[in-house]
Design a protein around this motif. Sequence first.
Motif, mmCIF file in Angstrom:
data_model
loop_
_atom_site.group_PDB
_atom_site.id
_atom_site.type_symbol
_atom_site.label_atom_id
_atom_site.label_comp_id
_atom_site.label_asym_id
_atom_site.label_seq_id
_atom_site.Cartn_x
_atom_site.Cartn_y
_atom_site.Cartn_z
ATOM 1 N N TYR A 186 0.787 -1.249 -0.081
ATOM 2 C CA TYR A 186 -0.046 -0.011 -0.022
ATOM 3 C C TYR A 186 0.732 1.217 -0.120
ATOM 4 O O TYR A 186 1.519 1.316 1.163
ATOM 5 N N PHE A 187 0.776 2.299 -0.936
ATOM 6 C CA PHE A 187 1.408 3.382 -0.949
ATOM 7 C C PHE A 187 0.893 4.694 -0.296
ATOM 8 O O PHE A 187 -0.209 4.945 -0.108
ATOM 9 N N THR A 188 1.947 5.295 0.284
ATOM 10 C CA THR A 188 1.583 6.227 0.925
ATOM 11 C C THR A 188 1.342 7.580 0.047
ATOM 12 O O THR A 188 1.800 7.570 -1.193
ATOM 13 N N GLU A 189 0.750 8.860 0.426
ATOM 14 C CA GLU A 189 0.822 10.030 -0.095
ATOM 15 C C GLU A 189 2.268 10.237 -0.674
ATOM 16 O O GLU A 189 2.454 10.754 -1.767
ATOM 17 N N PHE A 220 -7.226 14.999 -2.882
ATOM 18 C CA PHE A 220 -7.333 13.503 -2.537
ATOM 19 C C PHE A 220 -7.048 12.399 -3.639
ATOM 20 O O PHE A 220 -7.231 12.548 -4.858
ATOM 21 N N TYR A 221 -5.824 11.626 -3.247
ATOM 22 C CA TYR A 221 -5.508 10.535 -4.184
ATOM 23 C C TYR A 221 -6.650 9.583 -4.056
ATOM 24 O O TYR A 221 -6.897 8.965 -2.877
ATOM 25 N N ILE A 222 -7.207 9.222 -5.219
ATOM 26 C CA ILE A 222 -8.406 7.973 -5.215
ATOM 27 C C ILE A 222 -7.987 6.893 -6.093
ATOM 28 O O ILE A 222 -7.204 6.975 -6.975
ATOM 29 N N LEU A 227 -3.714 2.217 -2.257
ATOM 30 C CA LEU A 227 -3.372 3.087 -1.539
ATOM 31 C C LEU A 227 -3.414 2.996 0.214
ATOM 32 O O LEU A 227 -4.182 2.314 0.761
ATOM 33 N N ASP A 228 -2.486 3.600 0.943
ATOM 34 C CA ASP A 228 -2.356 3.428 2.124
ATOM 35 C C ASP A 228 -3.268 4.839 2.817
ATOM 36 O O ASP A 228 -2.829 6.040 2.596
#
Length: 296
Positions: free
Chosen positions: A124-127, A164-166, A272-273
């Motif tokens: 899971y990837f962080t911002e 927001f990354y979606i 996504l994290d």
Amino acid sequence: MKISILGTNGFLSTAIAKYAISKGWTLEMYGLQSPNDHTCDVFHLVNLMNSEMDCTSLLDSDLIVYAIGAGIQANLKEGYNLIYNLNVTAPVTICNKLKELDYKGCFVTFGSVFEMGATTEQRYFTEQDVLTSLCPAPNDYTVSKRMLSSFVSSYKHDFTHWHFYIPTIYGAGENPKRLIPYVVNAIKNDEELHFTAGDQVRQYVHVSEVPRILDLALSKSLPSGIYNIQGSETLSVKEIVTKIHHAMGKEVPAGCFGSVQRADAGMKYLALDGTKLKNAIGFEAEKSIEDTLNDY
């Protein structure tokens, strides 16, 4: 409470508008056409390809949502100029106009998990992971969204700006060529199915979760910043197709995987994290794909 949504008949903008109506918010919408599937208090005809938007009418909005975009659906074959203008130039210009006009409310833009590019990592990837990714970008959509995210992370402003990354959003009303409605409709109509190898993994969030996040962000006074929206399920294409078949009482037909190629097949794992957003406002996605299949 007044909300202004830029973009009228898109999948995401429609979901946000319907939520606003259900909450009794004053709703103004901006776009090429008036809303087809709901009402609004005021509609503004705007063509961001032809002219710069007059932002003065936005200034009394508590929340402004930029839900206009291009390039996410490869089958639409939208031109480069459209993609970069709507995904980068227009939102950047609006940000600068709002700053110039001393806007005091909250502005929302959206990034995408696709900005990770063709990563080989499976986590899971962080911002920060998404924002700084140097993995190859498979298309202009990915490049344009990276450009917007880079701008948002760096420019100075006094109003609140949430970016927001979606992950992959889904739900009734989405493009019928996208994976879930494509599978559901094929099963219902007894049609042949054709997929890639099916090993690419995607994270999914129901479209109704996004307006719920905006409401939470407002009530919790979420600070400006970039935040991941973590979906409730992270599954391979094969797993999703199998899940849908079993929910509809069917078995996956032999030979349907590996028969087509897609440009995003090189992006093997996109998830996504959402820890940062969860800690800030307590958001956790609730809806699952299986729970919402009847909506289709």
